[in-house]
Motif scaffolding. Structure first.
Motif, mmCIF file in Angstrom:
data_model
loop_
_atom_site.group_PDB
_atom_site.id
_atom_site.type_symbol
_atom_site.label_atom_id
_atom_site.label_comp_id
_atom_site.label_asym_id
_atom_site.label_seq_id
_atom_site.Cartn_x
_atom_site.Cartn_y
_atom_site.Cartn_z
ATOM 1 N N ILE A 128 19.857 36.407 -6.810
ATOM 2 C CA ILE A 128 20.703 36.450 -8.185
ATOM 3 C C ILE A 128 22.037 36.385 -7.540
ATOM 4 C CG2 ILE A 128 22.165 36.855 -9.780
ATOM 5 C CD1 ILE A 128 19.470 39.452 -9.994
ATOM 6 N N THR A 181 18.896 43.986 -17.324
ATOM 7 C CA THR A 181 18.767 42.433 -17.132
ATOM 8 C C THR A 181 16.839 42.575 -17.986
ATOM 9 O OG1 THR A 181 17.610 43.008 -15.116
ATOM 10 C CG2 THR A 181 20.253 42.013 -15.238
ATOM 11 N N THR A 182 16.497 41.496 -17.850
ATOM 12 C CA THR A 182 15.138 42.092 -18.658
ATOM 13 C C THR A 182 14.208 41.923 -16.629
ATOM 14 O OG1 THR A 182 15.169 39.280 -16.776
ATOM 15 C CG2 THR A 182 15.341 39.461 -19.319
ATOM 16 N N LEU A 197 27.316 44.081 -10.477
ATOM 17 C CA LEU A 197 25.547 44.467 -11.173
ATOM 18 C C LEU A 197 24.968 45.115 -10.520
ATOM 19 C CD1 LEU A 197 23.006 43.288 -12.131
ATOM 20 C CD2 LEU A 197 23.024 41.798 -9.980
ATOM 21 N N GLY A 229 15.038 46.766 -14.012
ATOM 22 C CA GLY A 229 15.815 45.273 -13.776
ATOM 23 C C GLY A 229 17.494 45.239 -13.038
ATOM 24 N N VAL A 248 22.241 36.373 -15.207
ATOM 25 C CA VAL A 248 21.647 36.957 -14.223
ATOM 26 C C VAL A 248 20.390 36.889 -14.979
ATOM 27 C CG1 VAL A 248 20.976 39.352 -12.965
ATOM 28 C CG2 VAL A 248 23.747 38.967 -13.781
ATOM 29 N N ASN A 249 20.098 37.300 -15.839
ATOM 30 C CA ASN A 249 18.827 36.864 -16.691
ATOM 31 C C ASN A 249 17.676 35.510 -15.859
ATOM 32 O OD1 ASN A 249 18.132 39.940 -18.145
ATOM 33 N ND2 ASN A 249 19.248 39.518 -19.595
ATOM 34 N N LYS A 250 19.573 34.227 -17.216
ATOM 35 C CA LYS A 250 18.702 33.084 -16.346
ATOM 36 C C LYS A 250 17.924 33.056 -14.645
ATOM 37 C CE LYS A 250 20.188 28.394 -16.130
ATOM 38 N NZ LYS A 250 21.591 27.511 -16.742
ATOM 39 N N LEU A 303 26.157 39.270 -17.481
ATOM 40 C CA LEU A 303 23.989 39.640 -18.278
ATOM 41 C C LEU A 303 23.335 38.005 -18.276
ATOM 42 C CD1 LEU A 303 22.435 41.731 -18.777
ATOM 43 C CD2 LEU A 303 22.390 41.636 -21.687
ATOM 44 N N ASP A 315 23.970 47.514 -19.700
ATOM 45 C CA ASP A 315 22.946 46.521 -20.041
ATOM 46 C C ASP A 315 22.647 45.729 -19.395
ATOM 47 O OD1 ASP A 315 24.626 46.484 -22.830
ATOM 48 O OD2 ASP A 315 25.609 44.643 -22.443
ATOM 49 N N LEU A 331 17.002 35.230 -13.016
ATOM 50 C CA LEU A 331 15.976 36.428 -12.520
ATOM 51 C C LEU A 331 15.006 35.163 -13.554
ATOM 52 C CD1 LEU A 331 17.035 39.668 -13.982
ATOM 53 C CD2 LEU A 331 16.489 39.304 -11.299
ATOM 54 N N GLU A 332 15.166 34.788 -14.113
ATOM 55 C CA GLU A 332 13.843 33.896 -14.955
ATOM 56 C C GLU A 332 13.575 32.269 -14.260
ATOM 57 O OE1 GLU A 332 11.064 32.288 -17.438
ATOM 58 O OE2 GLU A 332 11.965 33.872 -17.803
#
Length: 261
Positions: free
Chosen positions: A66, A113-114, A95, A219, A233-235, A230, A111, A237-238
């Motif tokens: 990440i 992450t995915t 994080l 996650g 970080v999700n971007k 958030l 919150d 991970l994707e």
């Protein structure tokens, strides 16, 4: 060994909220450092390599990935399992990257992450045990160990006639199973299998007849309301999922079959 006590319900954990301001994404990018809280108590997800004295494991590798996608360096803080959420909500980390299951209760405080990967609970017992536990209800009335402030503890804490002992780490729990101070442990199978194999721990086995009643996911997490971080970080991970990085990390630790598709 400590008698069952939960270190922080959602209400008590909520006291940590707003004690310090979470660093937004622009500040993380400006300082070029991502502060990550993890725990070294759960190999292969996170542990301290005695040879190099460095943090290793699945969630450590994911956090590094990440940070690389964000274009920043990384700084780790290692805390006991029960200190993960308080460290994040107090603003001491940007994080959380640790084997902490995503639950509705915890999502009231942080919150998530995915999800990246996951599994259900399992049973560890002595290798010579003849008894089997086919389902969760069959645990009633036994002496059981589990990690402090874990989802497994929350499953067990109100079970009538059951003695529940909590532990800060799995090595201590496994030692008590082997010594028969407790009958069984309600555990995370990947963590236990890794420790038994990597440390050549004799005299223990998983109950293969046990059918878990849960399918938890893992996650990362950021402080509540830190929406820009958030999303970033999700971007990341994707992107790691699409280019195969996540699969490679899980495959490195023998758990690629647990990845969330």
């Amino acid at each position: 060994m400590k008698k069952a006590c939960i270190l922080g319900s959602v209400l008590s954990l909520g006291l940590f909220l707003n004690s310090a301001q979470a660093r937004p994404l622009n500040e993380v990018l400006a300082t070029k450092t991502l502060n990550v809280v993890t725990t070294a108590s759960n190999p292969p997800h996170g542990f301290l390599d005695p040879g190099t004295n460095t943090l290793q494991g699945i969630m450590v590798d994911i956090a590094k990935g990440i940070a690389q996608h964000l274009g920043v360096s990384i700084s780790f803080t290692n805390v006991p399992f029960a200190g993960l959420i308080p460290t994040l909500t107090s603003g001491r980390a940007d994080l959380m990257a640790a084997p902490l299951f995503i639950t509705e209760e915890r999502a009231k405080v942080v919150d998530f992450t995915t999800p990246v990967y996951g599994w259900g609970e399992g049973i560890i017992m002595t290798a010579d045990s003849k008894q089997h536990y086919p389902d969760f209800e069959s645990l009633k009335g036994h002496k059981i160990g589990t990690l402090v402030d874990s989802v497994q503890y929350r499953m067990l804490k109100d079970m009538p006639g059951t003695t529940v002992s909590t532990y800060q780490d799995y090595p201590t729990l496994l030692a008590d199973v082997r010594a028969r101070r407790i009958e069984i442990g309600l555990i995370d199978p990947p963590s236990i299998t890794y420790q038994i194999q990597s440390k050549s721990i004799p005299g223990l086995k998983l109950d293969e007849q046990y059918k878990p009643q849960n399918d938890w996911k893992i996650g990362g997490a950021v402080e509540k309301g830190n929406a820009d971080l958030l999303a970033a970080v999700n971007k990341a991970l994707e992107q790691m999922k699409q280019n195969g990085e996540l699969h490679a990390i899980l495959d490195k630790w023998g758990l690629s079959q647990l990845m969330v598709k």
